[in-house]
Structures are given as structure tokens and as C-alpha cells.
Scaffold this motif. Structure first.
Motif, PDB file in Angstrom:
ATOM      1  N   ALA A  13      17.092  -5.017  15.720  1.00  0.00           N
ATOM      2  CA  ALA A  13      17.841  -6.357  14.993  1.00  0.00           C
ATOM      3  C   ALA A  13      19.314  -5.028  15.039  1.00  0.00           C
ATOM      4  O   ALA A  13      20.553  -5.506  15.665  1.00  0.00           O
ATOM      5  N   LEU A  14      19.102  -4.122  14.930  1.00  0.00           N
ATOM      6  CA  LEU A  14      20.110  -2.739  14.743  1.00  0.00           C
ATOM      7  C   LEU A  14      20.808  -2.673  16.007  1.00  0.00           C
ATOM      8  O   LEU A  14      21.976  -2.361  16.334  1.00  0.00           O
ATOM      9  N   ARG A  15      19.836  -1.939  16.527  1.00  0.00           N
ATOM     10  CA  ARG A  15      20.363  -1.892  18.524  1.00  0.00           C
ATOM     11  C   ARG A  15      21.101  -3.291  18.759  1.00  0.00           C
ATOM     12  O   ARG A  15      22.493  -2.854  19.084  1.00  0.00           O
ATOM     13  N   GLN A  16      20.721  -4.331  18.811  1.00  0.00           N
ATOM     14  CA  GLN A  16      22.058  -5.580  18.652  1.00  0.00           C
ATOM     15  C   GLN A  16      23.368  -5.574  18.513  1.00  0.00           C
ATOM     16  O   GLN A  16      23.755  -5.881  18.454  1.00  0.00           O
ATOM     17  N   GLU A  17      22.504  -4.738  17.056  1.00  0.00           N
ATOM     18  CA  GLU A  17      24.248  -4.808  16.541  1.00  0.00           C
ATOM     19  C   GLU A  17      24.388  -3.849  16.793  1.00  0.00           C
ATOM     20  O   GLU A  17      26.002  -4.164  16.888  1.00  0.00           O
ATOM     21  N   HIS A  18      24.468  -3.030  16.704  1.00  0.00           N
ATOM     22  CA  HIS A  18      25.073  -2.347  17.410  1.00  0.00           C
ATOM     23  C   HIS A  18      25.957  -1.556  19.118  1.00  0.00           C
ATOM     24  O   HIS A  18      26.812  -1.668  19.407  1.00  0.00           O
ATOM     25  N   ALA A  19      25.014  -2.918  19.506  1.00  0.00           N
ATOM     26  CA  ALA A  19      26.012  -3.166  21.147  1.00  0.00           C
ATOM     27  C   ALA A  19      26.848  -4.164  20.761  1.00  0.00           C
ATOM     28  O   ALA A  19      27.912  -4.060  21.741  1.00  0.00           O
ATOM     29  N   GLN A  20      27.053  -5.220  19.861  1.00  0.00           N
ATOM     30  CA  GLN A  20      27.680  -5.882  19.680  1.00  0.00           C
ATOM     31  C   GLN A  20      28.756  -5.616  19.077  1.00  0.00           C
ATOM     32  O   GLN A  20      30.055  -5.595  19.467  1.00  0.00           O
ATOM     33  N   ALA A  21      29.274  -4.431  18.692  1.00  0.00           N
ATOM     34  CA  ALA A  21      29.612  -3.986  18.110  1.00  0.00           C
ATOM     35  C   ALA A  21      30.475  -2.849  18.936  1.00  0.00           C
ATOM     36  O   ALA A  21      32.230  -2.855  19.633  1.00  0.00           O
ATOM     37  N   THR A  22      29.828  -2.634  19.832  1.00  0.00           N
ATOM     38  CA  THR A  22      30.527  -1.823  20.706  1.00  0.00           C
ATOM     39  C   THR A  22      31.046  -2.575  21.895  1.00  0.00           C
ATOM     40  O   THR A  22      32.182  -2.142  22.703  1.00  0.00           O
ATOM     41  N   ARG A  23      30.326  -3.254  22.200  1.00  0.00           N
ATOM     42  CA  ARG A  23      31.111  -3.806  23.266  1.00  0.00           C
ATOM     43  C   ARG A  23      32.762  -4.925  22.728  1.00  0.00           C
ATOM     44  O   ARG A  23      33.813  -5.021  23.544  1.00  0.00           O
ATOM     45  N   ARG A  24      32.690  -5.035  21.220  1.00  0.00           N
ATOM     46  CA  ARG A  24      33.823  -6.104  20.828  1.00  0.00           C
ATOM     47  C   ARG A  24      34.879  -4.890  20.175  1.00  0.00           C
ATOM     48  O   ARG A  24      36.072  -4.848  20.614  1.00  0.00           O
ATOM     49  N   LYS A  25      34.130  -2.840  20.119  1.00  0.00           N
ATOM     50  CA  LYS A  25      35.369  -2.076  20.086  1.00  0.00           C
ATOM     51  C   LYS A  25      35.870  -1.882  21.910  1.00  0.00           C
ATOM     52  O   LYS A  25      37.428  -1.752  21.928  1.00  0.00           O
ATOM     53  N   ILE A  26      35.017  -2.486  22.686  1.00  0.00           N
ATOM     54  CA  ILE A  26      35.726  -1.897  24.174  1.00  0.00           C
ATOM     55  C   ILE A  26      36.333  -3.382  24.557  1.00  0.00           C
ATOM     56  O   ILE A  26      37.791  -3.072  25.172  1.00  0.00           O
ATOM     57  N   ALA A  27      36.247  -4.396  24.037  1.00  0.00           N
ATOM     58  CA  ALA A  27      37.188  -5.515  24.389  1.00  0.00           C
ATOM     59  C   ALA A  27      38.482  -4.911  23.363  1.00  0.00           C
ATOM     60  O   ALA A  27      39.365  -5.819  24.145  1.00  0.00           O
ATOM     61  N   THR A  28      38.131  -4.805  22.354  1.00  0.00           N
ATOM     62  CA  THR A  28      39.695  -4.690  21.748  1.00  0.00           C
ATOM     63  C   THR A  28      40.684  -4.094  22.606  1.00  0.00           C
ATOM     64  O   THR A  28      41.949  -3.701  22.660  1.00  0.00           O
ATOM     65  N   ALA A  29      39.721  -2.915  22.397  1.00  0.00           N
ATOM     66  CA  ALA A  29      40.782  -2.182  23.852  1.00  0.00           C
ATOM     67  C   ALA A  29      41.468  -2.103  24.678  1.00  0.00           C
ATOM     68  O   ALA A  29      42.424  -2.300  25.316  1.00  0.00           O
ATOM     69  N   ALA A  30      40.259  -2.752  25.548  1.00  0.00           N
ATOM     70  CA  ALA A  30      40.241  -3.378  27.179  1.00  0.00           C
ATOM     71  C   ALA A  30      42.037  -4.261  26.696  1.00  0.00           C
ATOM     72  O   ALA A  30      43.267  -4.310  27.898  1.00  0.00           O
ATOM     73  N   ARG A  31      42.157  -5.574  25.780  1.00  0.00           N
ATOM     74  CA  ARG A  31      43.033  -6.404  25.497  1.00  0.00           C
ATOM     75  C   ARG A  31      44.189  -5.673  25.259  1.00  0.00           C
ATOM     76  O   ARG A  31      45.507  -5.997  25.503  1.00  0.00           O
ATOM     77  N   LYS A  32      44.258  -4.657  24.417  1.00  0.00           N
ATOM     78  CA  LYS A  32      45.149  -4.542  24.407  1.00  0.00           C
ATOM     79  C   LYS A  32      46.473  -3.608  25.076  1.00  0.00           C
ATOM     80  O   LYS A  32      47.240  -3.580  25.643  1.00  0.00           O
ATOM     81  N   LEU A  33      45.072  -2.969  26.329  1.00  0.00           N
ATOM     82  CA  LEU A  33      45.842  -2.232  27.110  1.00  0.00           C
ATOM     83  C   LEU A  33      45.931  -3.218  28.281  1.00  0.00           C
ATOM     84  O   LEU A  33      47.622  -3.044  29.059  1.00  0.00           O
ATOM     85  N   MET A  34      45.510  -4.110  28.608  1.00  0.00           N
ATOM     86  CA  MET A  34      46.143  -4.523  29.350  1.00  0.00           C
ATOM     87  C   MET A  34      46.816  -5.851  29.530  1.00  0.00           C
ATOM     88  O   MET A  34      47.658  -6.113  30.463  1.00  0.00           O
ATOM     89  N   ILE A  35      47.611  -5.701  28.161  1.00  0.00           N
ATOM     90  CA  ILE A  35      47.992  -6.948  27.930  1.00  0.00           C
ATOM     91  C   ILE A  35      49.485  -5.988  28.107  1.00  0.00           C
ATOM     92  O   ILE A  35      50.966  -6.357  27.993  1.00  0.00           O
ATOM     93  N   GLY A  36      49.346  -4.608  27.158  1.00  0.00           N
ATOM     94  CA  GLY A  36      50.306  -3.961  27.075  1.00  0.00           C
ATOM     95  C   GLY A  36      50.885  -3.175  28.715  1.00  0.00           C
ATOM     96  O   GLY A  36      52.183  -3.390  28.592  1.00  0.00           O
ATOM     97  N   LYS A  37      49.831  -3.158  29.434  1.00  0.00           N
ATOM     98  CA  LYS A  37      50.671  -2.182  30.474  1.00  0.00           C
ATOM     99  C   LYS A  37      50.034  -3.206  32.245  1.00  0.00           C
ATOM    100  O   LYS A  37      50.412  -3.279  33.294  1.00  0.00           O
ATOM    101  N   GLY A  38      49.840  -4.357  31.418  1.00  0.00           N
ATOM    102  CA  GLY A  38      48.637  -5.155  32.698  1.00  0.00           C
ATOM    103  C   GLY A  38      47.700  -5.052  33.525  1.00  0.00           C
ATOM    104  O   GLY A  38      46.845  -3.521  33.283  1.00  0.00           O
ATOM    105  N   TYR A  39      47.152  -5.393  34.289  1.00  0.00           N
ATOM    106  CA  TYR A  39      45.385  -5.238  34.446  1.00  0.00           C
ATOM    107  C   TYR A  39      45.773  -3.710  35.257  1.00  0.00           C
ATOM    108  O   TYR A  39      44.905  -2.933  35.167  1.00  0.00           O
ATOM    109  N   ALA A  40      46.569  -3.474  36.751  1.00  0.00           N
ATOM    110  CA  ALA A  40      45.965  -3.070  37.224  1.00  0.00           C
ATOM    111  C   ALA A  40      46.164  -1.459  36.895  1.00  0.00           C
ATOM    112  O   ALA A  40      45.920  -0.576  37.622  1.00  0.00           O
ATOM    113  N   ASP A  41      46.933  -1.650  36.114  1.00  0.00           N
ATOM    114  CA  ASP A  41      47.178   0.047  35.520  1.00  0.00           C
ATOM    115  C   ASP A  41      47.230   0.388  34.037  1.00  0.00           C
ATOM    116  O   ASP A  41      46.915   1.084  33.701  1.00  0.00           O
ATOM    117  N   THR A  42      45.814  -0.459  34.402  1.00  0.00           N
ATOM    118  CA  THR A  42      44.510  -0.034  33.044  1.00  0.00           C
ATOM    119  C   THR A  42      43.451   0.721  33.800  1.00  0.00           C
ATOM    120  O   THR A  42      43.232   0.182  34.640  1.00  0.00           O
TER     121      THR A  42
END
Length: 222
Positions: A13-42
Motif C-alpha cells: 500500500a505504501l509503494r502504491q501510494e508513493h507511486a501515485q504521488a510521484t505520478r501526480r507530481k510528474i503530471a502536474t509539472a508536465a501540465r504546467k510546462l506543456m500549457i506554458g511552453k507548448g508540447y514540442a518545446d517541453t
């Protein structure tokens, strides 16, 4: 349950929770950059740095590279969180199923769809623009095509539910009802009405509920 099994379950359960938190951090960061810079420039390196993870961790979470990262961003934005829980199992969907009146059922569905569209529209627009600019990027083209297939498949649930209740218009098969839902709830319609026509989201939601009822129900006014 033995103590050893309890420890294994807790560790899993801890590993799953950690994996979900990591995926959420990655998605949040990528969303911010892609919307701000565009997909190609990220770049993947920029996303890893913004998310505070190693580049290798990013590739482990998105083994298909940047197109897989784009799909992760879309999926988590669509769901609103990183939980591995299908839309059909979420409380708002269960509330639609539990509503006995087909007209009110579709009003609830329209409210849920509006909330989802509000979240995914900026991401979907960035991906569409990138795909239009790079028609040879087969990975990104496949992601967008997959999103549309998933949207059509997801429209089958409410259509089949209404069919099972006997609420669909006479002679309207569930498959055709799903196609109508798929078209009416498109991101492009949401964009045109809320941005070009300057409708409020409340006006869009009211329109969507009325259009769904008119297109699908035998008795669209209750």
C-alpha cells in the motif's frame, strides 16, 4: 492474517501510494510546462527537474517517452487525481446511476461532463495544436486517436444504461446514442461555446443537458 502478510500488505500500500504521488507530481509539472511552453518545446529533462524527480524515474513512470507523458497528463487531468480508479467507479457516476429520472440523470451527467471539460480543455488544445504542427509524430497522433476512442467507448456506458431503463428514443440503438453523447460532449464544442461565443459554464451545462435529453430520450421533458 499473519503478521508477515500484514507487513507485506502495508508495504504494498505504501509503494502504491508513493507511486501515485510521484505520478501526480510528474503530471502536474508536465501540465504546467506543456500549457506554458507548448508540447514540442517541453523536454523530459525539464519535466523531471520541475517535478523534483530523476529523469530515469520519469521514464519509468512513462515508458513510452513524451507521448506517454502527454497521455499521463491527460488521464490524470481527466480523472482529477492519480488514483487507479475508473470513471465508472467514481461517486459522481454512481449518483447519475442512482438518479431515477432520465432527464435529471442527464442533467447530472452534463454537470459532470462540464467539470471534466473544464479540466481537460487546456491540455487537449495543446496536444491538438502539437499534432497539427507535427503530423509525422506518430506517437502523439496515436495518443490523440486513443483519447477519441476512449471517449467514444466511455459514452457507451450512459447510452447502455438509458437503453436498459427503456428511456432511449424509439428506434435509437444504444450504439447510436453513444455516438450522439460522444459528439455533444466534445472538447471542441465546449471551446467554441465558452470561448468564441463567450457562454458561461453554467449556460454550457444547461445547453448540454437539454441537447442530451432532446437527442436521446423518448420523453425529453420528463
Amino acid at each position: 492474517m499473519t503478521e508477515q502478510k500484514k507487513r507485506r500488505a502495508y508495504s504494498s500500500a505504501l509503494r502504491q501510494e508513493h507511486a501515485q504521488a510521484t505520478r501526480r507530481k510528474i503530471a502536474t509539472a508536465a501540465r504546467k510546462l506543456m500549457i506554458g511552453k507548448g508540447y514540442a518545446d517541453t523536454t523530459m529533462a525539464e519535466v523531471a527537474r520541475e517535478a523534483g524527480v530523476a529523469v530515469q524515474t520519469l521514464y519509468t513512470s512513462c515508458p513510452g517517452g513524451k507521448p506517454a507523458l502527454a497521455k499521463l497528463v491527460y488521464d490524470i487531468t481527466l480523472a482529477g487525481d492519480a488514483r487507479p480508479l475508473p470513471q465508472s467507479a467514481r461517486p459522481e457516476v454512481q449518483a447519475i446511476i442512482d438518479e431515477p429520472d432520465p432527464v435529471r440523470k442527464l442533467a447530472r451527467y452534463a454537470a459532470m461532463a462540464t467539470a471534466v471539460l473544464r479540466r481537460v480543455q487546456p491540455v487537449h488544445r495543446v496536444l491538438r495544436a502539437a499534432a497539427a504542427a507535427s503530423p509525422t509524430d506518430t506517437g502523439l497522433q496515436d495518443v490523440l486517436a486513443g483519447i477519441e476512442r476512449e471517449r467514444l467507448m466511455g459514452s457507451r456506458g450512459p447510452a447502455e444504461h438509458l437503453h436498459a431503463l427503456g428511456a432511449l428514443r424509439q428506434g435509437l440503438p444504444a450504439a447510436r446514442a453513444a455516438e450522439r453523447i460522444y459528439v455533444l460532449t466534445s472538447t471542441e464544442n465546449f471551446e467554441k461555446l465558452t470561448e468564441v461565443c463567450a457562454w458561461s459554464e453554467a449556460e454550457y451545462e444547461e445547453w448540454l443537458a437539454a441537447m442530451l435529453a432532446a437527442a436521446l430520450l423518448e420523453h425529453p421533458h420528463g
